[in-house]
Design a protein around this motif. Structure first.
Motif, PDB file in Angstrom:
ATOM      1  N   GLU A 197      41.010 -12.439  74.395  1.00 12.70           N
ATOM      2  CA  GLU A 197      41.545 -12.765  73.075  1.00 12.70           C
ATOM      3  C   GLU A 197      43.073 -12.762  73.073  1.00 12.70           C
ATOM      4  O   GLU A 197      43.700 -13.490  72.314  1.00 12.70           O
ATOM      5  N   ALA A 198      43.669 -11.937  73.940  1.00  9.93           N
ATOM      6  CA  ALA A 198      45.133 -11.863  73.981  1.00  9.93           C
ATOM      7  C   ALA A 198      45.752 -13.191  74.375  1.00  9.93           C
ATOM      8  O   ALA A 198      46.867 -13.507  73.973  1.00  9.93           O
ATOM      9  N   PHE A 199      45.031 -13.993  75.149  1.00  6.84           N
ATOM     10  CA  PHE A 199      45.560 -15.272  75.611  1.00  6.84           C
ATOM     11  C   PHE A 199      45.029 -16.449  74.784  1.00  6.84           C
ATOM     12  O   PHE A 199      45.266 -17.590  75.124  1.00  6.84           O
ATOM     13  N   VAL A 200      44.291 -16.130  73.701  1.00  2.00           N
ATOM     14  CA  VAL A 200      43.604 -17.212  73.007  1.00  2.00           C
ATOM     15  C   VAL A 200      44.580 -18.184  72.357  1.00  2.00           C
ATOM     16  O   VAL A 200      44.267 -19.358  72.156  1.00  2.00           O
ATOM     17  N   SER A 201      45.781 -17.741  72.028  1.00  3.26           N
ATOM     18  CA  SER A 201      46.740 -18.644  71.387  1.00  3.26           C
ATOM     19  C   SER A 201      47.165 -19.772  72.316  1.00  3.26           C
ATOM     20  O   SER A 201      47.632 -20.820  71.871  1.00  3.26           O
ATOM     21  N   THR A 202      47.005 -19.564  73.639  1.00 10.63           N
ATOM     22  CA  THR A 202      47.361 -20.610  74.592  1.00 10.63           C
ATOM     23  C   THR A 202      46.133 -21.386  75.039  1.00 10.63           C
ATOM     24  O   THR A 202      46.267 -22.400  75.719  1.00 10.63           O
ATOM     25  N   GLY A 203      44.959 -20.897  74.694  1.00 13.57           N
ATOM     26  CA  GLY A 203      43.740 -21.595  75.065  1.00 13.57           C
ATOM     27  C   GLY A 203      43.384 -21.519  76.534  1.00 13.57           C
ATOM     28  O   GLY A 203      42.646 -22.360  77.040  1.00 13.57           O
ATOM     29  N   ARG A 204      43.921 -20.525  77.252  1.00 11.90           N
ATOM     30  CA  ARG A 204      43.593 -20.440  78.671  1.00 11.90           C
ATOM     31  C   ARG A 204      43.658 -19.004  79.158  1.00 11.90           C
ATOM     32  O   ARG A 204      44.418 -18.192  78.656  1.00 11.90           O
ATOM     33  N   VAL A 205      42.816 -18.710  80.121  1.00 16.19           N
ATOM     34  CA  VAL A 205      42.882 -17.455  80.860  1.00 16.19           C
ATOM     35  C   VAL A 205      43.000 -17.852  82.321  1.00 16.19           C
ATOM     36  O   VAL A 205      42.086 -18.440  82.875  1.00 16.19           O
ATOM     37  N   ASP A 206      44.136 -17.586  82.931  1.00 12.02           N
ATOM     38  CA  ASP A 206      44.338 -18.102  84.283  1.00 12.02           C
ATOM     39  C   ASP A 206      43.515 -17.322  85.300  1.00 12.02           C
ATOM     40  O   ASP A 206      43.008 -16.235  85.034  1.00 12.02           O
ATOM     41  N   ASN A 207      43.373 -17.910  86.475  1.00 12.63           N
ATOM     42  CA  ASN A 207      42.473 -17.369  87.492  1.00 12.63           C
ATOM     43  C   ASN A 207      42.944 -16.041  88.061  1.00 12.63           C
ATOM     44  O   ASN A 207      42.123 -15.192  88.424  1.00 12.63           O
TER      45      ASN A 207
ATOM     46  N   GLY B 191      41.751 -15.606  97.535  1.00 14.39           N
ATOM     47  CA  GLY B 191      41.277 -16.984  97.499  1.00 14.39           C
ATOM     48  C   GLY B 191      41.323 -17.581  96.106  1.00 14.39           C
ATOM     49  O   GLY B 191      40.398 -18.280  95.692  1.00 14.39           O
ATOM     50  N   ILE B 192      42.392 -17.314  95.370  1.00 11.53           N
ATOM     51  CA  ILE B 192      42.496 -17.796  93.981  1.00 11.53           C
ATOM     52  C   ILE B 192      42.476 -19.327  93.967  1.00 11.53           C
ATOM     53  O   ILE B 192      43.241 -19.982  94.673  1.00 11.53           O
ATOM     54  N   ASN B 193      41.595 -19.892  93.157  1.00 11.40           N
ATOM     55  CA  ASN B 193      41.490 -21.340  93.015  1.00 11.40           C
ATOM     56  C   ASN B 193      42.566 -21.887  92.099  1.00 11.40           C
ATOM     57  O   ASN B 193      43.001 -21.213  91.159  1.00 11.40           O
ATOM     58  N   LEU B 194      42.956 -23.110  92.370  1.00 10.00           N
ATOM     59  CA  LEU B 194      43.914 -23.791  91.513  1.00 10.00           C
ATOM     60  C   LEU B 194      43.296 -24.042  90.154  1.00 10.00           C
ATOM     61  O   LEU B 194      42.116 -24.341  90.040  1.00 10.00           O
ATOM     62  N   GLU B 195      44.106 -23.907  89.102  1.00 10.83           N
ATOM     63  CA  GLU B 195      43.626 -24.257  87.769  1.00 10.83           C
ATOM     64  C   GLU B 195      43.284 -25.751  87.732  1.00 10.83           C
ATOM     65  O   GLU B 195      43.939 -26.564  88.381  1.00 10.83           O
ATOM     66  N   THR B 196      42.281 -26.103  86.953  1.00  8.45           N
ATOM     67  CA  THR B 196      41.836 -27.497  86.935  1.00  8.45           C
ATOM     68  C   THR B 196      42.877 -28.437  86.362  1.00  8.45           C
ATOM     69  O   THR B 196      42.860 -29.630  86.642  1.00  8.45           O
ATOM     70  N   ASP B 197      43.824 -27.910  85.576  1.00  6.66           N
ATOM     71  CA  ASP B 197      44.851 -28.793  85.007  1.00  6.66           C
ATOM     72  C   ASP B 197      46.130 -28.795  85.834  1.00  6.66           C
ATOM     73  O   ASP B 197      47.136 -29.329  85.424  1.00  6.66           O
ATOM     74  N   HIS B 198      46.099 -28.179  87.012  1.00  2.00           N
ATOM     75  CA  HIS B 198      47.230 -28.261  87.947  1.00  2.00           C
ATOM     76  C   HIS B 198      46.873 -29.308  88.992  1.00  2.00           C
ATOM     77  O   HIS B 198      46.055 -29.064  89.880  1.00  2.00           O
ATOM     78  N   GLU B 199      47.486 -30.434  88.923  1.00  3.32           N
ATOM     79  CA  GLU B 199      47.122 -31.518  89.826  1.00  3.32           C
ATOM     80  C   GLU B 199      48.080 -31.594  91.003  1.00  3.32           C
ATOM     81  O   GLU B 199      49.252 -31.241  90.899  1.00  3.32           O
TER      82      GLU B 199
END
Length: 481
Positions: A69-79, A216-224
């Motif tokens: 919920e703390a990150f909900v204002s940005t709409g993302r929780v990073d990996n 082994g952190i995966n790239l975020e799907t919106d990082h191209e």
């Protein structure tokens, strides 16, 4: 990792507010209301850890209560946050520290902080962090021209390059002359307060790159257009599902035996500590030197070929051939060992940072203490276990490969408690994390929980950061005196 816009979570401007939440289901409900979720659930936050291990519901949902919920204002929780969320007490400390470094008042403007983060992450070829902070840099008003490469940045920032590469790979080489060169360069001089913040940022992101590769952190799907770690070769990774899980039918018994052997060794060492007569300082030093020499032999069994750097990373790297070299090398003069008692974090480093960069010293100290003392009193399938001896062995081994010795520590414990595959993993993640493979991750502690392996990575992150900071702060102290 603090994400864009996270400052809105804290209307008071004091520290990030972390409200309670209902767990991962809350995140999915937000997605249903049209808010973007960054991670791709099919692959999960980590390529090493099964997604169900991270996104558990029910009783385990408390481990994510701190960040969703703390990150909900940005709409993302990073990996990174999702994986660190396996240890919520640590995540709280990490989040507060990074928030202060990136979002709170300080000597450096925000866009320079993100640029320094890019410079640090690029030393370890970490496209994940470089790409993220490129976006943040632009969002806080950074000059897009600078993103073309270091040569397009102001000379003052470019002057950090030398200390950046030394801190990343061979921190024992830092001298007071490096500090003086930055503080006395005419129009491009750094103030001492600015330099302290820059050094903390550099060591923070060098170490965070270790965590990204180590888990082994995966790239975020919106990082191209980027990648987190080098594509595995057939020689460096097994492809069968069983071997990827770390325990197959033929090795399960061996993995169980490893746990029992470790438990027995810990018990014997604890008994020996009670019975053994006092050991001379000369003998303790000899044991350290033996461990330091043995670390020369701790290298990956497969020589992993270097891959060409992606353009968005290469442009921030000067002298890319400069990398980690063993503190002790055959046929070369060994740098003097850093005796931890001569310049300690508690007595020297902490007070120096607090004097020049208020508040960050307290947060760093809290973070070091939390991860060092973090325990659930479990080892694999055993509960009610005192793990302090094992945690100290991991911490001190990281410091050992960076040339730091504790006079009061018996380094024979390292060899007793850390088997070879774990040593290879620790040294790779701490010293050249870009060479980490999934095979290395799966081949140590094969019967342990993934959360326990993440805990190892948190210990590596903080031990590595403290080691580099101690060298840098000692150089500053020598310059000031």
């Amino acid at each position: 990792m603090i994400v864009a816009g996270a400052e809105s979570c804290d209307p008071s401007g004091v520290q990030p507010y972390i409200p309670p939440c209902a767990g991962y289901g809350a995140l999915r409900r937000k997605e249903g209301r049209g808010i973007k979720i960054s991670q791709q659930l099919e692959s999960g936050p980590s390529s090493f850890i099964p997604v169900e291990e991270i996104l558990q519901e029910g009783a385990e949902s408390a481990q994510r209560r701190l960040f969703i919920e703390a990150f909900v204002s940005t709409g993302r929780v990073d990996n990174i946050t999702m994986v660190m969320g396996l240890h919520p007490e640590y995540l709280t400390c990490f989040w507060k520290t990074q928030y202060l470094l990136l979002r709170m008042d300080g000597p450096l403007p925000y866009y320079k902080r993100h640029y320094i983060a890019m410079m640090a992450a690029a030393r370890h070829q970490c496209s994940y962090l470089v790409g993220f902070h490129m976006g943040e840099f632009l969002q806080v008003g950074g000059n897009p021209e600078w993103l073309r490469g270091l040569q397009y940045a102001p000379q003052k920032l470019r002057n950090l390059n030398e200390i950046n590469k030394i801190l990343a790979h061979r921190p024992w080489l830092i001298t007071k002359e490096h500090i003086e060169a930055l503080l006395k360069t005419g129009d491009n001089s750094w103030s001492l307060a600015e330099l302290i913040q820059a050094l903390v940022l550099l060591t923070h992101y060098h170490s965070l790159a270790s965590f990204v590769f180590g888990c082994g952190i995966n790239l975020e799907t919106d990082h191209e257009g980027g990648h987190v770690f080098q594509p595995p070769s057939p020689r460096s990774c097994d492809s069968s599902p069983a071997s990827e899980d770390g325990v197959n039918s033929s090795s399960s018994a061996d993995a169980m035996e490893e746990v029992e052997v470790l438990m027995e060794r810990m018990k014997l060492l604890q008994e020996c500590q009670l019975e053994e007569e006092a050991v001379t300082q000369e003998e303790m030093e000899t044991r350290f030197e033996m461990e330091k020499r043995e670390s020369l032999l701790v290298t990956p069994s497969v020589d992993i070929a270097d891959h060409s750097l992606p353009p968005n990373v290469l442009c921030f790297v000067e002298d890319p051939e400069f990398g980690y070299k063993d503190f002790t090398r055959r046929g070369e003069q060994t740098p003097p060992t850093f005796r931890a008692q001569d310049y300690t974090w508690e007595d020297h480093g902490y007070s120096l940072i607090n004097r020049l960069y208020p508040d960050v010293g307290q947060l760093l100290d809290e973070k070091f203490q939390v991860v060092y003392n973090l325990t659930y009193n479990t080892i694999a399938m055993h509960s009610g276990v005192d793990t302090s001896m094992l945690r100290r062995a991991i911490w001190n081994y990281v410091h050992c490969v960076f040339g730091i010795r504790y006079d009061d520590y018996d380094y024979r414990e390292v060899n007793q408690l850390l088997e070879r595959s774990l040593k290879i993993y620790i040294k790779t993640v701490a010293c050249y994390p870009e060479k980490t493979t999934k095979r290395m991750y799966t081949h140590f502690w094969r019967h342990f929980k993934h959360s326990e392996k993440v805990h190892v990575n948190l210990l590596l992150l903080e031990a590595r950061m403290q080691a580099a900071l101690l060298y840098a702060l000692r150089a500053i102290t020598r310059y000031m005196t």
